[in-house]
Design a protein around this motif. Structure first.
Motif, PDB file in Angstrom:
ATOM      1  N   MET A   1       0.821  -1.206   0.000  1.00  0.00           N
ATOM      2  CA  MET A   1       0.000   0.000   0.000  1.00  0.00           C
ATOM      3  C   MET A   1       0.862   1.266   0.000  1.00  0.00           C
ATOM      4  N   ARG A   2       1.968   1.248   0.740  1.00  0.00           N
ATOM      5  CA  ARG A   2       2.834   2.417   0.744  1.00  0.00           C
ATOM      6  C   ARG A   2       3.428   2.673  -0.633  1.00  0.00           C
ATOM      7  N   THR A   3       3.746   1.579  -1.322  1.00  0.00           N
ATOM      8  CA  THR A   3       4.288   1.736  -2.676  1.00  0.00           C
ATOM      9  C   THR A   3       3.257   2.381  -3.587  1.00  0.00           C
ATOM     10  N   LEU A   4       2.005   1.939  -3.487  1.00  0.00           N
ATOM     11  CA  LEU A   4       0.940   2.516  -4.307  1.00  0.00           C
ATOM     12  C   LEU A   4       0.729   3.986  -3.956  1.00  0.00           C
ATOM     13  N   THR A   5       0.764   4.305  -2.672  1.00  0.00           N
ATOM     14  CA  THR A   5       0.577   5.701  -2.249  1.00  0.00           C
ATOM     15  C   THR A   5       1.671   6.591  -2.810  1.00  0.00           C
ATOM     16  N   ARG A   6       2.931   6.143  -2.666  1.00  0.00           N
ATOM     17  CA  ARG A   6       4.040   6.954  -3.206  1.00  0.00           C
ATOM     18  C   ARG A   6       3.937   7.078  -4.718  1.00  0.00           C
ATOM     19  N   TYR A   7       3.497   6.019  -5.368  1.00  0.00           N
ATOM     20  CA  TYR A   7       3.382   6.045  -6.838  1.00  0.00           C
ATOM     21  C   TYR A   7       2.323   7.057  -7.280  1.00  0.00           C
ATOM     22  N   ILE A   8       1.162   7.050  -6.612  1.00  0.00           N
ATOM     23  CA  ILE A   8       0.086   7.977  -6.975  1.00  0.00           C
ATOM     24  C   ILE A   8       0.516   9.427  -6.728  1.00  0.00           C
ATOM     25  N   LEU A   9       1.138   9.677  -5.590  1.00  0.00           N
ATOM     26  CA  LEU A   9       1.550  11.044  -5.285  1.00  0.00           C
ATOM     27  C   LEU A   9       2.642  11.528  -6.216  1.00  0.00           C
ATOM     28  N   ARG A  10       3.571  10.628  -6.571  1.00  0.00           N
ATOM     29  CA  ARG A  10       4.653  11.019  -7.469  1.00  0.00           C
ATOM     30  C   ARG A  10       4.119  11.365  -8.853  1.00  0.00           C
ATOM     31  N   LEU A  11       3.100  10.635  -9.309  1.00  0.00           N
ATOM     32  CA  LEU A  11       2.513  10.928 -10.611  1.00  0.00           C
ATOM     33  C   LEU A  11       1.825  12.293 -10.633  1.00  0.00           C
ATOM     34  N   HIS A  12       1.273  12.720  -9.505  1.00  0.00           N
ATOM     35  CA  HIS A  12       0.532  13.986  -9.474  1.00  0.00           C
ATOM     36  C   HIS A  12       1.434  15.190  -9.226  1.00  0.00           C
ATOM     37  N   PHE A  13       2.625  14.985  -8.726  1.00  0.00           N
ATOM     38  CA  PHE A  13       3.455  16.112  -8.313  1.00  0.00           C
ATOM     39  C   PHE A  13       3.818  17.013  -9.497  1.00  0.00           C
ATOM     40  N   ALA A  14       4.357  16.446 -10.545  1.00  0.00           N
ATOM     41  CA  ALA A  14       4.789  17.253 -11.692  1.00  0.00           C
ATOM     42  C   ALA A  14       3.615  17.913 -12.417  1.00  0.00           C
ATOM     43  N   PRO A  15       2.517  17.200 -12.725  1.00  0.00           N
ATOM     44  CA  PRO A  15       1.381  17.887 -13.372  1.00  0.00           C
ATOM     45  C   PRO A  15       0.796  19.007 -12.522  1.00  0.00           C
ATOM     46  N   PHE A  16       0.778  18.807 -11.208  1.00  0.00           N
ATOM     47  CA  PHE A  16       0.246  19.862 -10.340  1.00  0.00           C
ATOM     48  C   PHE A  16       1.117  21.122 -10.403  1.00  0.00           C
ATOM     49  N   LEU A  17       2.430  20.954 -10.298  1.00  0.00           N
ATOM     50  CA  LEU A  17       3.315  22.120 -10.377  1.00  0.00           C
ATOM     51  C   LEU A  17       3.226  22.797 -11.732  1.00  0.00           C
ATOM     52  N   PHE A  18       3.158  21.998 -12.795  1.00  0.00           N
ATOM     53  CA  PHE A  18       3.070  22.569 -14.138  1.00  0.00           C
ATOM     54  C   PHE A  18       1.765  23.350 -14.304  1.00  0.00           C
ATOM     55  N   ALA A  19       0.652  22.776 -13.858  1.00  0.00           N
ATOM     56  CA  ALA A  19      -0.635  23.454 -13.998  1.00  0.00           C
ATOM     57  C   ALA A  19      -0.686  24.720 -13.145  1.00  0.00           C
ATOM     58  N   ALA A  20      -0.171  24.638 -11.914  1.00  0.00           N
ATOM     59  CA  ALA A  20      -0.204  25.805 -11.032  1.00  0.00           C
ATOM     60  C   ALA A  20       0.656  26.943 -11.582  1.00  0.00           C
ATOM     61  N   SER A  21       1.862  26.630 -12.017  1.00  0.00           N
ATOM     62  CA  SER A  21       2.740  27.669 -12.558  1.00  0.00           C
ATOM     63  C   SER A  21       2.207  28.224 -13.863  1.00  0.00           C
ATOM     64  N   GLY A  22       1.677  27.352 -14.731  1.00  0.00           N
ATOM     65  CA  GLY A  22       1.150  27.817 -16.007  1.00  0.00           C
ATOM     66  C   GLY A  22      -0.053  28.726 -15.843  1.00  0.00           C
ATOM     67  N   LEU A  23      -0.987  28.328 -14.987  1.00  0.00           N
ATOM     68  CA  LEU A  23      -2.160  29.173 -14.757  1.00  0.00           C
ATOM     69  C   LEU A  23      -1.775  30.485 -14.094  1.00  0.00           C
ATOM     70  N   THR A  24      -0.820  30.447 -13.179  1.00  0.00           N
ATOM     71  CA  THR A  24      -0.391  31.674 -12.510  1.00  0.00           C
ATOM     72  C   THR A  24       0.242  32.640 -13.501  1.00  0.00           C
ATOM     73  N   VAL A  25       1.072  32.123 -14.381  1.00  0.00           N
ATOM     74  CA  VAL A  25       1.710  32.987 -15.381  1.00  0.00           C
ATOM     75  C   VAL A  25       0.675  33.581 -16.323  1.00  0.00           C
ATOM     76  N   LEU A  26      -0.305  32.777 -16.753  1.00  0.00           N
ATOM     77  CA  LEU A  26      -1.342  33.281 -17.669  1.00  0.00           C
ATOM     78  C   LEU A  26      -2.145  34.402 -17.022  1.00  0.00           C
ATOM     79  N   LEU A  27      -2.574  34.186 -15.781  1.00  0.00           N
ATOM     80  CA  LEU A  27      -3.353  35.225 -15.112  1.00  0.00           C
ATOM     81  C   LEU A  27      -2.503  36.448 -14.780  1.00  0.00           C
TER      82      LEU A  27
END
Length: 495
Positions: A1-27
């Motif tokens: 379960m810990r492996t699955l948790t780390r895997y899910i969080l790792r997959l979301h980390f980069a898209p979240f930062l990219f989306a947050a920075s991109g939207l912030t720059v656009l606005l």
């Protein structure tokens, strides 16, 4: 379960930062385009311009983080379902809720951090931004003037109405100046053209006017005036200042420049205003009712309740026979209202105390209502007075709702992170082949619908049609129920 948790969080980390920075720059670029005209040509140092956009960033971040959560969840879960990874996880006996659990925990943590951010960092940045923009607006006033508009240069003292403006040369044409700085007389100046410039020290503002007329009208004699024609005239306005000034102490804070504690105090002031208006209205109604039951109009401005006065001076019959004899010798008219309404023996005095709803001397609200009742002579007077009380009560209640809306908004928008995790994961699993089109389309629809809900709720609360609590939390409740329903449906189909 810990492996699955780390895997899910790792997959979301980069898209979240990219989306947050991109939207912030656009606005942020959108803010640049809106404020570029107000900043360019002011002779500002580049650090001041950077400072404007640095102070604008916290407000943008407060909006973009929930958006970034939805985009990241949609993207990752759509990719997982497209690669059949979600199917493999379900086949291993792990439900979708377990896959979403780490994201929900992170969303709760992010919502708490954003609530703290909105209550501490955001109000200060909004206040400094407003102070900075106000100081920039005062610098080089030609860039702040508008053509064919009466512009206030000095509050209530000097107004400029330019027909045309040349921003590059600081020249104005077909100009009218209304100068009320002299308390004894008013000056109205008409000029064909002119220039605005600061002296070399940068403190005094000068108008160099050509081909015009000045009319001087004494305030004590409004029908007399002098008319003076001129070819060249120089008008000096001292202590205007061309340097960038930031008055952080004297600036008034708006609702978005306060923290929760400060807004609760302002909301309490609004409640006291409404409560005082309601109490005055009730006291006023009882006072004029008692006055009407006496079947006579008040003799003097200071004699509202002759019956109570007569009881203090002698028999009631004597008071009715001679209304003026009801006042004891040495009693002042100004103190009559307090003596009549105060506690003490006698039926009339008790009824006067009952009219205020108290057994002791009335407070300021009761005295104000009693004073208004003394001026009552017609139904029209009473209707106007009741309308004033209703307007004051309405203003107080709207003030309460205004600040409580902003208080709830500091928690509503961060809580959207949790709701968007539910919606994004269930929609992405339901439509695995959507790809980028699904991410963009669902994000735009959710963002648009959510902020429409917030705007409509705020408007309904301002109109006093809905409480601030329901107005601000209704979007999260509606979207959250939709997400839970979609999650239940997905779990039910899996079984």
């Amino acid at each position: 379960m810990r492996t699955l948790t780390r895997y899910i969080l790792r997959l979301h980390f980069a898209p979240f930062l990219f989306a947050a920075s991109g939207l912030t720059v656009l606005l942020l670029l959108d803010q640049v385009s809106k404020r570029f005209e107000r900043l360019i040509g002011k002779g500002l140092h580049w650090s001041v311009i950077v400072e404007v956009f640095v102070y604008s960033t916290p407000f943008i971040i407060a909006q973009t983080l929930p958006m970034a959560v939805l985009i990241a969840v949609l993207y990752v879960f759509s990719r997982l379902e497209g690669d059949f990874e979600v199917t493999a996880i379900k086949a291993s006996g792990i439900p979708l809720t377990r896959v979403m659990a780490p994201l929900l925990v992170c969303a709760v943590i992010l919502a708490g951090a954003m609530t703290w951010f909105n209550n501490t960092i955001l109000p200060q940045s909004n206040h400094h931004l407003q102070v900075l923009l106000t100081g920039i607006g005062r610098k080089k006033p030609t860039f702040n003037l508008r053509e064919q508009t009466i512009n206030e240069v000095l509050p209530s003292r000097l107004y400029v109405h330019p027909g045309t403006i040349d921003q590059e040369r600081s020249e104005i044409g077909d100009v009218r100046i209304y100068d009320e700085r002299d308390g004894q007389q008013s000056h109205t100046i008409y000029a064909a053209r002119g220039k605005m410039a600061f002296e070399e020290g940068g403190e005094d503002l000068y108008f160099d006017l050509e081909d015009g007329v000045m009319q001087v009208r004494p305030n004590q004699r409004p029908y007399a005036f002098r008319r003076v024609a001129f070819e060249h005239m120089r008008l000096r306005i001292p202590d205007m200042g061309n340097a960038l000034e930031r008055d952080t102490l004297g600036a008034v804070r708006g609702d978005r420049e306060m923290n929760i504690a400060e807004m609760r105090e302002e909301a309490h002031r609004g409640f006291l205003m409404a409560d005082a208006a309601r109490a005055e209205s009730e006291t006023y109604a009882r006072a004029i009712t008692r006055q009407l039951l006496d079947f006579r109009q008040p003799v003097e401005a200071g004699s509202l309740m002759e019956t109570a006065t007569g009881a203090a001076a002698g028999p009631k019959g004597e008071a009715r026979g001679d209304p003026g004899s009801g006042m004891e010798p040495g009693t002042e008219e100004g103190s009559l209202a307090v003596d009549e309404i105060g506690s003490g023996p006698g039926g009339d005095s008790d009824s006067a105390a009952a009219a205020t709803g108290e057994d002791s001397a009335p407070d300021s609200a009761a005295l104000a209502a009693e004073s208004a009742a003394r001026r009552f002579y017609t139904a029209f007077d009473a209707a106007n007075q009741f309308e004033q009380y209703a307007d004051r009560e309405l203003t107080g209640l709207r003030r309460v709702n205004q600040f409580w809306v902003e208080i709830h908004k500091k928690g509503t928008i961060p809580a959207a992170c949790i709701v968007f995790v539910l919606i994004g994961a269930t929609i992405a699993v339901r439509f695995p082949r959507g790809g980028v089109a699904l991410v963009v389309g669902v994000s735009l629809v959710c963002f648009g619908a959510y902020y429409v809900f917030l705007i409509v709720g705020e408007d309904l609360s301002d109109r006093l049609w809905m409480s601030p609590l329901w107005a601000m939390w209704a979007p999260n409740i509606v979207f959250g129920m939709f997400g839970l329903g979609a999650l239940w449906r997905s779990t039910r189909v899996t079984r």
